[in-house]
Design a protein around this motif. Structure first.
Motif, mmCIF file in Angstrom:
data_model
loop_
_atom_site.group_PDB
_atom_site.id
_atom_site.type_symbol
_atom_site.label_atom_id
_atom_site.label_comp_id
_atom_site.label_asym_id
_atom_site.label_seq_id
_atom_site.Cartn_x
_atom_site.Cartn_y
_atom_site.Cartn_z
ATOM 1 N N ASP A 158 -5.739 8.112 5.501
ATOM 2 C CA ASP A 158 -4.833 7.957 4.361
ATOM 3 C C ASP A 158 -3.714 8.978 4.492
ATOM 4 O O ASP A 158 -3.967 10.187 4.515
ATOM 5 C CB ASP A 158 -5.588 8.162 3.048
ATOM 6 C CG ASP A 158 -4.736 7.823 1.828
ATOM 7 O OD1 ASP A 158 -3.519 7.605 1.978
ATOM 8 O OD2 ASP A 158 -5.295 7.767 0.722
ATOM 9 N N SER A 210 3.439 6.786 -2.233
ATOM 10 C CA SER A 210 2.888 6.856 -3.582
ATOM 11 C C SER A 210 3.552 5.839 -4.495
ATOM 12 O O SER A 210 2.892 5.157 -5.287
ATOM 13 C CB SER A 210 3.074 8.273 -4.131
ATOM 14 O OG SER A 210 2.602 8.370 -5.450
ATOM 15 N N ARG A 213 2.251 2.293 -4.203
ATOM 16 C CA ARG A 213 0.851 2.059 -4.565
ATOM 17 C C ARG A 213 0.718 2.000 -6.082
ATOM 18 O O ARG A 213 0.197 2.897 -6.719
ATOM 19 C CB ARG A 213 -0.040 3.170 -3.996
ATOM 20 C CG ARG A 213 -0.167 3.136 -2.489
ATOM 21 C CD ARG A 213 -1.141 4.214 -2.011
ATOM 22 N NE ARG A 213 -1.323 4.153 -0.559
ATOM 23 C CZ ARG A 213 -2.062 5.009 0.140
ATOM 24 N NH1 ARG A 213 -2.696 6.004 -0.500
ATOM 25 N NH2 ARG A 213 -2.182 4.903 1.440
ATOM 26 N N GLU A 216 -3.063 1.702 -7.290
ATOM 27 C CA GLU A 216 -3.752 2.964 -7.047
ATOM 28 C C GLU A 216 -3.276 4.058 -8.011
ATOM 29 O O GLU A 216 -4.063 4.893 -8.460
ATOM 30 C CB GLU A 216 -3.541 3.414 -5.599
ATOM 31 C CG GLU A 216 -4.247 2.533 -4.561
ATOM 32 C CD GLU A 216 -3.375 1.383 -4.091
ATOM 33 O OE1 GLU A 216 -2.438 0.999 -4.837
ATOM 34 O OE2 GLU A 216 -3.622 0.858 -2.982
ATOM 35 N N ARG A 217 -1.981 4.050 -8.341
ATOM 36 C CA ARG A 217 -1.453 5.029 -9.296
ATOM 37 C C ARG A 217 -2.076 4.816 -10.673
ATOM 38 O O ARG A 217 -2.422 5.777 -11.375
ATOM 39 C CB ARG A 217 0.070 4.923 -9.400
ATOM 40 C CG ARG A 217 0.816 5.445 -8.195
ATOM 41 C CD ARG A 217 2.319 5.258 -8.367
ATOM 42 N NE ARG A 217 2.836 6.069 -9.451
ATOM 43 C CZ ARG A 217 3.232 7.324 -9.323
ATOM 44 N NH1 ARG A 217 3.159 7.929 -8.151
ATOM 45 N NH2 ARG A 217 3.707 7.993 -10.354
ATOM 46 N N ALA A 220 -5.683 6.019 -10.454
ATOM 47 C CA ALA A 220 -5.729 7.480 -10.371
ATOM 48 C C ALA A 220 -5.480 8.099 -11.739
ATOM 49 O O ALA A 220 -6.133 9.081 -12.131
ATOM 50 C CB ALA A 220 -4.694 7.983 -9.367
ATOM 51 N N PRO A 228 -2.447 8.836 -5.742
ATOM 52 C CA PRO A 228 -3.034 7.501 -5.593
ATOM 53 C C PRO A 228 -3.607 7.271 -4.188
ATOM 54 O O PRO A 228 -3.076 6.492 -3.393
ATOM 55 C CB PRO A 228 -1.852 6.573 -5.875
ATOM 56 C CG PRO A 228 -0.665 7.343 -5.417
ATOM 57 C CD PRO A 228 -0.966 8.788 -5.702
ATOM 58 N N HIS A 230 -5.917 6.039 -1.093
ATOM 59 C CA HIS A 230 -6.552 4.768 -0.746
ATOM 60 C C HIS A 230 -6.985 4.826 0.719
ATOM 61 O O HIS A 230 -6.362 4.210 1.590
ATOM 62 C CB HIS A 230 -5.596 3.606 -0.968
ATOM 63 C CG HIS A 230 -6.252 2.262 -0.808
ATOM 64 N ND1 HIS A 230 -5.596 1.087 -1.036
ATOM 65 C CD2 HIS A 230 -7.514 1.902 -0.439
ATOM 66 C CE1 HIS A 230 -6.408 0.068 -0.816
ATOM 67 N NE2 HIS A 230 -7.573 0.549 -0.439
#
Length: 758
Positions: A158, A210, A213, A216-217, A220, A228, A230
């Motif tokens: 990552d 970032s 994503r 993912e944000r 998070a 974030p 992954h």
């Protein structure tokens, strides 16, 4: 050359007194008897003098030297014969890299391989050893201590691994280059090679990854985390092995030449499912807090100074400093799902009809929020591009995506923290002057906002004048003075709105351009367009038709024929407001019980451009309603409730204000004075004066970012209307009466109950 050698990747053959050199995609012919006689001696072991001596006079000296120079000038020769295997020698020769320099680099430089997350250094170290490099695995402490004559290779699953931030700090301090790679997952990542002071740094990478994503944000944030992450879970042995071999090859090039055209500031990805490779550009961010100067944004002056900006491209419906193709070529490196400000670009619908060009660009929309509805909207949000040609539509989509990206709050923008009550009311602009919701809308907002179909028309809470908020510094072109705008209104995703829901950020007046003047003109035209639409739509004003024949444009004739061929009518209304800026509404209906009425708008000082913009915007919406099922019913490509309700129920019989007013003579293009000259700065000044004459102030917030190749602004005109449902007293009621379009102003209850649906 002292000891000339025929490059090892060539197969040589002499036929009919000529030398044929065969390489992989590199085939050459070297004519002349001297070239033939010289060939056996080009082994890198003999000096030029020794070669001439061994020829023994069989070739005159002048001819021999001429043949030698011909070989060299054509790039067929290398110097000396390094002690490398023949196949390795041939590889470096074919790459145009000096094998001797590679050999010296292998002897001088040690490669340090750091494995982070779920990666292993072993396959990469073995591949580097097999190629002849000195390499060893190190832990983070060893990586941080790397000194001269070493090159750090950081393997990770990552690129947002927090250890990379620590390495980035160390490499920026010692100014040593380093290399990133991801050997796991279904897609391998190699690069970028980071060179302090030359390329962007890891912080530049992390900022872009970032932002791309969004899910993912969101997750998070729910976990109380800031990053974030992954990490990839999939891996097969072939991935690290393949990456190790490629690393060895590219590292050799870099160490031998001091640069790498393939990886310096670039990341290459391999999709293991398709074997497709894709190149991603790392954009060095001048304002980066790690490798740049954050003051470029944080200390930016709000003052806007107009400079001469000649419009060199005023054909094909555009009014720009340069042609669309040049703009696209300048901006396309910002498109990447990983490192891009734009995640993707694609045709909205591959119609192939040569008329309805429409592209969408995905957003890098790094908004901090924990709202699921907002996440869905962000994920599905697309920047749309329209035009009368494919390249215009592409550029339109790309520029709108950069415009949205630039308007996201990142906490680095200059602000004043204060409550409205403590600010000078002549400098700070109250939200009521910007949003223009009525008291009745505020009073009924809870019930109104609860309806899913009203997502575009949410009514916020009344503005909290006693709460400390961020205020963004903008510039009044009307008064040449600073203005303070609530930051939650000026930027997407400002954290003040999580505590005080005083507005919903929107794109009205946001625009981009090759120059600041170009962007301001575009933003002003959008504000004018939406204001004129609101006056027409909510008052259901009868407006004259605009005579499309007066344009005398082959594209318009072709477009009308196309709409007729798909059983649709097409017409344009002149909805120009009191500002006198040509503004049009293009309208198309299906000749069917369900009319699927689509509308598009355009405004510009040049009436031709305004009309074309309205027409191409209708084209942009046509793919939403152009498909049918086996019974002829529309297959809608939208699930927005308000749009579906409009398409399925609205008819011109029920909404006659959509048709040209029969008692008003059509307008033609010559009814409007064309813009004088081609200087965009002069056009902006003219627009400001038009607004001043109507008591309207024009304010500009510069949202441009140093890492992008485009100017971005938000043009703000307090008192002018959005075309969303905002019903406070003012222009919405007064202007139709002043223009003689209504005898008396409507009441709020008499306004059109149907909202603008987009």
């Amino acid at each position: 050359m002292e000891r000339p050698r025929l490059k090892a990747h060539f197969l040589s053959e002499v036929v009919d007194g000529k030398v044929f050199l065969l390489g992989e995609g590199q085939d050459y012919l070297v004519p002349g008897a001297a070239a033939v006689r010289l060939l056996p001696y080009l082994d890198g072991r003999r000096t030029v003098a020794e070669i001439l001596q061994e020829l023994g006079g069989s070739v005159p000296l002048g001819q021999a030297l001429t043949a030698l120079r011909r070989y060299e000038a054509a790039g067929h020769l290398a110097e000396g014969r390094p002690g490398l295997p023949e196949d390795v020698l041939a590889y470096w020769d074919a790459q145009g890299v000096d094998p001797a320099a590679v050999q010296r680099a292998m002897e001088r430089t040690e490669l340090l391989v750091l494995a982070l997350g779920g990666t292993s250094a072993t396959p990469v170290v073995e591949a580097l050893h097999a190629t002849g490099f000195r390499a060893r695995a190190v832990d983070e402490a060893g990586a941080l201590a790397a000194g001269e004559d070493t090159l750090l290779i950081a393997l990770t699953d990552d690129y947002l691994d927090p250890a990379l931030e620590r390495l980035n700090t160390a490499r920026l301090a010692d100014e040593h280059p380093w290399l990133l790679a991801k050997p796991t997952g279904t897609s391998l990542w190699l690069g970028p090679l980071l060179r302090p002071g030359v390329t962007g740094c890891w912080t530049c990478i992390a900022q872009r990854i970032s932002g791309n994503r969004q899910v993912e944000r969101y997750l998070a944030g729910k976990r109380g985390q800031a990053t974030p992450v992954h990490p990839t879970r999939a891996a097969i042995p072939a991935g690290p092995a393949m990456l190790g071999q490629l690393l060895a090859a590219e590292t050799g090039k870099f160490l031998a030449s001091g640069s790498s055209a393939t990886l310096e500031g670039l990341m290459v990805t391999w999709d293991l499912a398709t074997l497709q490779t894709t190149e991603h550009t790392l954009v060095r961010q001048p304002q980066c807090p790690s490798c740049g100067d954050p003051g470029l944004i944080a200390e930016r002056s709000p003052k806007v100074v107009l400079s001469a900006s000649p419009a060199g491209h005023t054909t094909d419906g555009g009014y720009r400093v340069q042609a669309p193709q040049f703009t696209y070529d300048r901006l396309k490196h910002h498109i990447s799902p990983h490192l891009g400000a734009i995640t993707r670009l694609g045709a909205h619908d591959d119609t192939g009809n040569g008329i309805t060009y429409s592209f969408t660009a995905g957003h890098n929309f790094a908004m901090v929020n924990d709202n699921m509805d907002l996440l869905r909207r962000n994920m599905r949000g697309q920047s749309g591009g329209k035009g009368r040609s494919e390249i215009q539509a592409k550029v339109s989509a790309v520029c709108e995506a950069i415009e949205r990206y630039s308007a996201v709050w990142r906490g680095e923008e200059p602000v004043v923290r204060a409550a409205y009550r403590d600010l000078d009311p002549d400098t700070a602009v109250h939200m009521d002057r910007l949003l223009l919701f009525s008291q009745a809308q505020f009073d009924g907002r809870a019930e109104w906002n609860a309806q899913p179909s009203h997502r575009l028309h949410l009514v916020p809470d009344p503005f909290p004048t006693d709460a400390e908020l961020d205020w963004s510094r903008a510039w009044s072109l009307t008064h040449d003075a600073e203005r303070l705008i609530p930051s939650g209104y000026a930027w997407y995703g400002h954290p003040d709105l999580a505590r005080h829901f005083y507005c919903v950020g929107d794109s009205n007046g946001c625009a981009s351009g090759n120059t600041l003047e170009e962007a301001i003109l575009q933003g002003f035209c959008e504000v004018v367009e939406r204001d004129a639409v609101a006056l027409w739509w909510y008052n259901r004003l009868p407006r004259p038709e605009f005579d499309l024949d007066s344009l005398n444009d082959p594209y318009v004739r072709t477009m009308r024929d196309f709409y007729a061929s798909v059983d649709r009518e097409l017409w344009v209304l002149d909805i120009t407001s009191d500002l006198g800026v040509p503004t049009f509404a293009a309208i198309s209906r299906r000749r069917h019980e369900v009319e699927d009425i689509m509308v598009g708008f355009g405004a510009h000082p040049d009436p031709r451009i305004a009309a074309i913009r309205a027409l191409t915007e209708v084209n942009q919406f046509l793919p939403f309603v152009d498909r049918r099922d086996e019974n002829g019913a529309t297959l809608y490509r939208t699930d927005d409730l308000e749009t579906l309700e409009w398409c399925r129920t609205a008819t011109v019989a029920q909404e006659p204000w959509l048709l040209p007013a029969q008692d008003l003579a059509p307008t033609v293009v010559t009814d409007f004075a064309p813009p004088a000259g081609d200087d965009l700065a002069d056009h902006v000044r003219d627009c400001v004066e038009r607004a001043r004459a109507r008591g309207i102030e024009i304010i500009v917030l510069d949202q441009s970012r140093p890492d992008l190749d485009l100017s971005v602004v938000k043009v703000i005109a307090p008192g002018m209307r959005h075309f969303w449902r905002r019903l406070a007293p003012g222009r919405l009621y007064d202007v139709p009466v002043e223009q003689g379009l209504l005898a008396t102003a409507h009441t709020e209850e008499q306004l059109n109950p149907k909202n603008v649906f987009f």
